[in-house]
Design a protein around this motif. Structure first.
Motif, PDB file in Angstrom:
ATOM      1  N   PHE A 133       0.836  -1.203   0.000  1.00  0.00           N
ATOM      2  CA  PHE A 133       0.000   0.000   0.000  1.00  0.00           C
ATOM      3  C   PHE A 133       0.873   1.256   0.000  1.00  0.00           C
ATOM      4  CE2 PHE A 133      -1.131   3.194   3.217  1.00  0.00           C
ATOM      5  CZ  PHE A 133      -2.028   3.939   2.481  1.00  0.00           C
ATOM      6  N   MET A 134       1.912   1.276   0.834  1.00  0.00           N
ATOM      7  CA  MET A 134       2.783   2.452   0.917  1.00  0.00           C
ATOM      8  C   MET A 134       3.489   2.724  -0.411  1.00  0.00           C
ATOM      9  SD  MET A 134       4.483   2.094   4.649  1.00  0.00           S
ATOM     10  CE  MET A 134       3.516   1.767   6.102  1.00  0.00           C
ATOM     11  N   LEU A 135       3.883   1.672  -1.102  1.00  0.00           N
ATOM     12  CA  LEU A 135       4.485   1.863  -2.427  1.00  0.00           C
ATOM     13  C   LEU A 135       3.450   2.376  -3.430  1.00  0.00           C
ATOM     14  CD1 LEU A 135       6.859  -1.216  -2.818  1.00  0.00           C
ATOM     15  CD2 LEU A 135       7.506   1.198  -2.822  1.00  0.00           C
ATOM     16  N   LEU A 136       2.257   1.816  -3.401  1.00  0.00           N
ATOM     17  CA  LEU A 136       1.206   2.279  -4.308  1.00  0.00           C
ATOM     18  C   LEU A 136       0.842   3.733  -4.053  1.00  0.00           C
ATOM     19  CD1 LEU A 136      -1.245  -0.748  -4.470  1.00  0.00           C
ATOM     20  CD2 LEU A 136       0.103   0.211  -6.342  1.00  0.00           C
ATOM     21  N   PHE A 137       0.906   4.145  -2.798  1.00  0.00           N
ATOM     22  CA  PHE A 137       0.620   5.535  -2.454  1.00  0.00           C
ATOM     23  C   PHE A 137       1.610   6.470  -3.150  1.00  0.00           C
ATOM     24  CE2 PHE A 137       0.989   9.195   0.480  1.00  0.00           C
ATOM     25  CZ  PHE A 137      -0.333   9.626   0.465  1.00  0.00           C
ATOM     26  N   ARG A 138       2.845   6.057  -3.286  1.00  0.00           N
ATOM     27  CA  ARG A 138       3.881   6.881  -3.926  1.00  0.00           C
ATOM     28  C   ARG A 138       3.618   7.087  -5.415  1.00  0.00           C
ATOM     29  NH1 ARG A 138       9.754   6.145  -1.268  1.00  0.00           N
ATOM     30  NH2 ARG A 138       9.104   6.007   0.885  1.00  0.00           N
ATOM     31  N   VAL A 139       2.845   6.209  -6.024  1.00  0.00           N
ATOM     32  CA  VAL A 139       2.537   6.328  -7.454  1.00  0.00           C
ATOM     33  C   VAL A 139       1.888   7.676  -7.756  1.00  0.00           C
ATOM     34  CG1 VAL A 139       1.024   5.413  -9.282  1.00  0.00           C
ATOM     35  CG2 VAL A 139       2.396   3.853  -7.883  1.00  0.00           C
ATOM     36  N   GLU A 140       1.077   8.161  -6.850  1.00  0.00           N
ATOM     37  CA  GLU A 140       0.350   9.403  -7.072  1.00  0.00           C
ATOM     38  C   GLU A 140       1.248  10.640  -7.051  1.00  0.00           C
ATOM     39  OE1 GLU A 140      -2.939   9.879  -7.947  1.00  0.00           O
ATOM     40  OE2 GLU A 140      -2.665   7.731  -8.269  1.00  0.00           O
ATOM     41  N   PHE A 141       2.444  10.499  -6.528  1.00  0.00           N
ATOM     42  CA  PHE A 141       3.313  11.657  -6.347  1.00  0.00           C
ATOM     43  C   PHE A 141       4.599  11.572  -7.156  1.00  0.00           C
ATOM     44  CE2 PHE A 141       0.767  10.982  -2.551  1.00  0.00           C
ATOM     45  CZ  PHE A 141       0.110  12.203  -2.479  1.00  0.00           C
ATOM     46  N   ASN A 142       4.761  10.521  -7.928  1.00  0.00           N
ATOM     47  CA  ASN A 142       5.980  10.319  -8.699  1.00  0.00           C
ATOM     48  C   ASN A 142       5.653   9.861 -10.110  1.00  0.00           C
ATOM     49  OD1 ASN A 142       8.273  10.471  -6.566  1.00  0.00           O
ATOM     50  ND2 ASN A 142       6.706   9.205  -5.614  1.00  0.00           N
ATOM     51  N   ARG A 143       6.532  10.206 -11.019  1.00  0.00           N
ATOM     52  CA  ARG A 143       6.359   9.740 -12.396  1.00  0.00           C
ATOM     53  C   ARG A 143       6.643   8.239 -12.451  1.00  0.00           C
ATOM     54  NH1 ARG A 143      10.376  12.705 -15.877  1.00  0.00           N
ATOM     55  NH2 ARG A 143      11.650  12.025 -14.134  1.00  0.00           N
ATOM     56  N   LYS A 144       6.043   7.591 -13.417  1.00  0.00           N
ATOM     57  CA  LYS A 144       6.239   6.146 -13.576  1.00  0.00           C
ATOM     58  C   LYS A 144       7.726   5.804 -13.705  1.00  0.00           C
ATOM     59  CE  LYS A 144       4.567   2.215 -16.192  1.00  0.00           C
ATOM     60  NZ  LYS A 144       3.654   1.736 -17.212  1.00  0.00           N
ATOM     61  N   ARG A 180       7.907  -6.174  -3.664  1.00  0.00           N
ATOM     62  CA  ARG A 180       8.249  -5.540  -4.953  1.00  0.00           C
ATOM     63  C   ARG A 180       7.503  -6.227  -6.099  1.00  0.00           C
ATOM     64  NH1 ARG A 180      12.592  -2.356  -7.076  1.00  0.00           N
ATOM     65  NH2 ARG A 180      13.546  -2.340  -5.010  1.00  0.00           N
ATOM     66  N   SER A 181       7.469  -7.553  -6.091  1.00  0.00           N
ATOM     67  CA  SER A 181       6.801  -8.298  -7.148  1.00  0.00           C
ATOM     68  C   SER A 181       5.311  -7.964  -7.209  1.00  0.00           C
ATOM     69  CB  SER A 181       7.008  -9.796  -6.929  1.00  0.00           C
ATOM     70  OG  SER A 181       6.229 -10.536  -7.827  1.00  0.00           O
ATOM     71  N   LYS A 182       4.665  -7.973  -6.063  1.00  0.00           N
ATOM     72  CA  LYS A 182       3.226  -7.691  -6.055  1.00  0.00           C
ATOM     73  C   LYS A 182       2.960  -6.239  -6.438  1.00  0.00           C
ATOM     74  CE  LYS A 182      -1.002  -8.744  -3.667  1.00  0.00           C
ATOM     75  NZ  LYS A 182      -1.591  -9.545  -2.607  1.00  0.00           N
ATOM     76  N   TYR A 183       3.788  -5.317  -5.941  1.00  0.00           N
ATOM     77  CA  TYR A 183       3.635  -3.911  -6.329  1.00  0.00           C
ATOM     78  C   TYR A 183       3.746  -3.777  -7.855  1.00  0.00           C
ATOM     79  CZ  TYR A 183       5.163   0.507  -7.998  1.00  0.00           C
ATOM     80  OH  TYR A 183       5.280   1.618  -8.788  1.00  0.00           O
ATOM     81  N   GLU A 184       4.759  -4.414  -8.452  1.00  0.00           N
ATOM     82  CA  GLU A 184       4.971  -4.303  -9.893  1.00  0.00           C
ATOM     83  C   GLU A 184       3.800  -4.888 -10.683  1.00  0.00           C
ATOM     84  OE1 GLU A 184       8.819  -6.097 -10.400  1.00  0.00           O
ATOM     85  OE2 GLU A 184       9.867  -4.251  -9.777  1.00  0.00           O
ATOM     86  N   LYS A 185       3.237  -5.989 -10.199  1.00  0.00           N
ATOM     87  CA  LYS A 185       2.077  -6.589 -10.862  1.00  0.00           C
ATOM     88  C   LYS A 185       0.881  -5.633 -10.817  1.00  0.00           C
ATOM     89  CE  LYS A 185       3.404 -11.346  -9.881  1.00  0.00           C
ATOM     90  NZ  LYS A 185       3.161 -12.508  -9.006  1.00  0.00           N
ATOM     91  N   ILE A 186       0.692  -4.984  -9.683  1.00  0.00           N
ATOM     92  CA  ILE A 186      -0.408  -4.030  -9.559  1.00  0.00           C
ATOM     93  C   ILE A 186      -0.150  -2.820 -10.446  1.00  0.00           C
ATOM     94  CG2 ILE A 186      -1.645  -2.500  -7.977  1.00  0.00           C
ATOM     95  CD1 ILE A 186      -0.951  -4.581  -5.740  1.00  0.00           C
TER      96      ILE A 186
END
Length: 132
Positions: free
Chosen positions: A11-22, A49-55
């Protein structure tokens, strides 16, 4: 580390998606693990990392499903915390057969209670109930 703790890190990694470029997310993942308050084993790091990348791979599809399902809301209007939680849960409901739907929803509600506002848990539960 148990699945709940792993899910919290995802969840914490996914949260960073909103504030950083891909393009910056690889570096963000590295920073995340370097800055982690607890020691994360290599096995847990790989899983997270694997699950984050899949999401992250499926975010356009997941967001489309959320926008179709959440009547009166779309991903642009949702709070960033709630959106990250919902994305994680929708991925688990739709793509991860190892996680029962009820568990995905319950874990999402618990994340919303921990990281969201007072109304976050009810909002997350309401949106995810439509996926169940």
């Amino acid at each position: 580390m148990n699945r709940t703790e792993q899910r919290e890190h995802i969840f914490m990694l996914l949260f960073r998606v909103e504030f950083n470029r891909k393009a910056d997310m690889e570096e963000q993942c590295t920073l995340f693990f370097e800055e982690a308050e607890t020691d994360i084993s290599e096995k847990d790091r790989d899983y997270i990392r694997s699950k984050y990348e899949k999401i992250a791979e499926k975010l356009p599809e997941i967001d489309s499903m959320i926008n179709e399902t959440a009547k009166g809301w779309d991903t642009q209007r949702m709070g960033k915390v709630e959106l990250a939680i919902i994305r994680l849960a929708v991925y688990e409901i739709k793509y991860d057969e190892s996680v029962p739907t009820g568990v995905a929803i319950n874990e999402a509600v618990e994340l919303a209670k921990k990281f969201g506002q007072d109304s976050s848990a009810g909002f997350v539960n309401g949106i995810l109930a439509k996926f169940a």
